[in-house]
Design an enzyme around this catalytic site. Structure first.
Site, PDB file in Angstrom:
ATOM      1  N   GLN A  13      10.570  -7.735  -0.610  1.00  0.00           N
ATOM      2  CA  GLN A  13       9.780  -8.547   0.313  1.00  0.00           C
ATOM      3  C   GLN A  13       8.630  -9.280  -0.353  1.00  0.00           C
ATOM      4  OE1 GLN A  13       9.891  -4.943   3.196  1.00  0.00           O
ATOM      5  NE2 GLN A  13       9.419  -6.699   4.476  1.00  0.00           N
ATOM      6  N   HIS A  56      14.619   0.662  -1.114  1.00  0.00           N
ATOM      7  CA  HIS A  56      14.062   0.132   0.131  1.00  0.00           C
ATOM      8  C   HIS A  56      15.040  -0.915   0.664  1.00  0.00           C
ATOM      9  CE1 HIS A  56      10.274  -0.635   2.580  1.00  0.00           C
ATOM     10  NE2 HIS A  56      11.111  -1.560   3.005  1.00  0.00           N
ATOM     11  N   ASN A  79      13.928   4.825   1.705  1.00  0.00           N
ATOM     12  CA  ASN A  79      13.097   4.299   2.782  1.00  0.00           C
ATOM     13  C   ASN A  79      13.964   4.085   4.018  1.00  0.00           C
ATOM     14  OD1 ASN A  79      10.627   2.791   3.891  1.00  0.00           O
ATOM     15  ND2 ASN A  79      12.278   1.307   4.165  1.00  0.00           N
ATOM     16  N   GLU A  80      13.616   4.763   5.111  1.00  0.00           N
ATOM     17  CA  GLU A  80      14.260   4.584   6.411  1.00  0.00           C
ATOM     18  C   GLU A  80      15.784   4.535   6.307  1.00  0.00           C
ATOM     19  OE1 GLU A  80      10.577   2.172   8.526  1.00  0.00           O
ATOM     20  OE2 GLU A  80      12.335   1.034   7.910  1.00  0.00           O
TER      21      GLU A  80
END
Length: 632
Positions: free
Chosen positions: A185, A283, A343-344
């Protein structure tokens, strides 16, 4: 299934009774009349007659305005290590071949080393195969930018909002506070210096904004860290892309020495500024090799349990991820005290096999860290759960619905990884291809999380779906499948249960306190808030930068959440070990730049960063209440 449903209802009821008993922050609707209490006012004040005395006086401009500057983090006095350095750990993993690659541009045919399976030509072919839509290398920078000090004029605190926190608590001395970001990101430079393609590099459909350049953090990381340290941030949480370390993804393929050098330098620079790094291994950015040959169909964007497939169910994924994790740990764990594997993960789990591979690869990496490297830091897995509360807390079916979806999101991972017990029924009744866990599995998985890492941006309100949970779990075509709970953002009276931002995030601080109680008392591990943040509604539509910078709704979000964290610590006895704000700057949000979670504005044309008011407010809130912050 009827017996399972009855069993679930019994468990839900017992859990509800337990939570009511132990959680002082439990949600309850209580009807009240009369005036609202003002606990900060003295008892005599409320009894005083409402009869003021009016008078005249000589007018003059006597209003004063106090100003102060943000305080930078001082340079470190000592350097603490958490494992032996790489030169002493490299014998613990198979010998690694390292190499370097250049950059890629479409239709680039310059490479002639076609006989080398891992040469420049082979590396370029990865990008030709990935074929990122409308790829451009347009960016301002092509090498690491030397940082410059932040002018004092940028560090003057903005005016405070009229209403603010009224608490009298302090954070524990070891409370962690910092900011977070993820490589896909913010970094940009996606086909530069040997990085291979990953899922996020081809996530955007044609015409959608992509991550090819984004914040150019790959070249601007030192300036970004300089800005964080100048404002007083102590922890910087970032991710390392698997595809940059291992562009060919699999064990036995060469390691990108340019990437190793880059993250060594990043970590060292964080430490040199008096800050502490934390690292996430993946991620959402799975290397594309795990998707096979049909990547252009975009079918991997259609998930079962989340928004897509992370290819975690690929039979080669587990061993490959463990190999990648070992490379990171041997190279960087001497200086990094906190690690996160995934991550998640549920957002990109699409089969029972994908969940199985996530928890087992996580556990293998943790055992390697604890038992082989003998690292003294902490390690965990970051979970996503918009914590659900019952729409009507007096309705047992609503309570059961809230327990059902929370257990699906949380217990699916933390039952085996924390408690060493089987998957919850909420998961198994819907995901029927789950891989059963043996007693040997559970013994190996148990205790492989040092903390409960959660990302509680907002809460949600739960009630049963039409026909009930059990019926939904049997019907994969149901709009509520697989979680089989109806979620909404309004309470039983029709009000939104918090101030709404862009992207369905609501300000729900009281529910955060409930959530912290639930986690601590259910899994009995310290709770680490590793992401939370707020994209102010309409911020991307504002034409004047000053309007973007004066972001009081975001300040209110952060200060109210942090106030509830303090209440959970001091009034409820919950061990909250820290909080990392998302994100330290506006960034690419998986297909657009409109959901602006950042604590800094980023000018897309110049890459200049500008502190928002909320950044000063959040850091100031923590600094005023944290015993480890010393005024310089």
């Amino acid at each position: 299934m009827a017996r399972i449903s009855q069993h679930l209802s019994t468990i839900a009821l017992l859990l509800e009774l337990s939570i009511i008993h132990i959680c002082s922050a439990q949600q309850v609707y209580v009807f009240t009349t009369g005036i609202s209490p003002r606990p900060h006012c003295s008892a005599s004040y409320d009894k005083a007659p409402a009869t003021p005395t009016y008078r005249f006086s000589q007018f003059s401009f006597t209003q004063t305005e106090t100003y102060r500057y943000a305080t930078s983090i001082p340079p470190p006095r000592t350097t603490k290590t958490y494992a032996r350095p790489y030169r002493k750990l490299k014998t613990l993993i198979p010998p690694l071949q390292t190499t370097t690659w250049g950059n890629w541009n479409p239709n680039d045919t310059a490479a002639t080393d076609t006989a080398d399976p891992y040469g420049q030509a082979a590396w370029s072919s990865l990008w030709e195969w990935a074929a990122p839509a409308n790829y451009t290398t347009t960016g301002i920078y092509s090498t690491t930018v030397t940082p410059t000090p932040i002018p004092s004029s940028e560090l003057v605190l903005p005016p405070k909002d009229y209403f603010g926190p009224t608490d009298c608590y302090k954070f524990p001395k070891d409370f962690i506070f910092g900011v977070a970001g993820s490589a896909c990101q913010i970094e940009g430079a996606i086909a530069r210096e040997g990085k291979g393609p990953n899922q996020m590099d081809v996530w955007s459909e044609p015409g959608e904004p992509n991550n090819y350049v984004t914040n150019e953090n790959y070249y601007l990381y030192k300036q970004d860290i300089e800005r964080l340290a100048s404002l007083g941030v102590k922890y910087y949480s970032f991710t390392i892309p698997w595809s940059r370390i291992l562009p060919f993804a699999f064990p036995g393929t060469p390691v990108n020495s340019a990437a190793i050098n880059h993250y060594n330098d990043l970590i060292d620079f964080v430490l040199s500024k008096g800050m502490t790094p934390t690292v996430t291994m993946i991620h959402f950015d799975t290397p594309l090799q795990f998707y096979g040959t049909n990547i252009t169909s975009r079918q991997w964007r259609n998930g079962v349990m989340g928004v897509g497939s992370g290819a975690y169910g690929n039979p080669l994924f587990e061993d490959s991820f463990v190999h990648y994790g070992k490379i990171l740990l041997t190279h960087f764990s001497d200086r990094v005290p906190i690690w996160f594997t995934f991550n998640e993960p549920m957002l990109f789990c699409d089969t029972g096999a994908s969940v199985n591979n996530v928890i087992k690869s996580h556990a293998r990496v943790v055992h390697f860290y604890k038992e082989v490297i003998k690292g003294t830091g902490k390690i965990g897995i970051r979970l996503h759960d918009p914590f659900s509360v019952p729409l009507n807390p007096q309705n047992q079916t609503h309570i059961a619905a809230a327990h059902h979806i929370n257990s699906f999101h949380l217990d699916t991972f933390w039952n085996p990884l924390v408690l060493g017990i089987d998957y919850p029924e909420s998961f198994k009744m819907a995901i029927t291809d789950y891989v059963p866990l043996t007693p040997k599995d559970l013994a190996y998985l148990k205790g492989t999380c040092d903390f409960l890492s959660i990302q509680p941006y907002t809460a949600s309100v739960a009630s049963p779906p039409p026909g009930g949970i059990e019926s939904c779990a049997k019907n994969s075509s149901s709009e509520y499948f697989p979680f089989c709970v109806k979620l909404q953002s309004t309470n039983i009276f029709g009000w939104n249960f918090g101030y709404r931002s862009y992207s369905r995030v609501y300000t729900t601080p009281e529910y955060l306190r409930t959530y912290l109680n639930y986690l601590w008392n259910t899994f009995r591990k310290p709770v680490f808030i590793t992401e939370f943040g707020f994209p102010v509604f309409g911020e991307a539509d504002k034409e004047v930068r000053e309007d973007m910078l004066y972001d009081s709704p975001r300040s209110n979000y952060y200060l109210s959440f942090m106030t509830e964290v303090l209440k959970a610590i001091w009034e409820d006895g919950v061990n909250v070990m820290g909080a990392l704000a998302w994100s330290f700057a506006d960034n690419w949000e998986f297909g657009d730049y409109d959901a602006r979670f950042g604590l800094q504005v980023v000018d897309r044309e110049t890459q200049e960063r500008y502190y928002k008011k909320s950044f000063f407010d959040l850091v100031g809130f923590v600094r005023d209440r944290h015993p480890n912050y010393e005024e310089s």
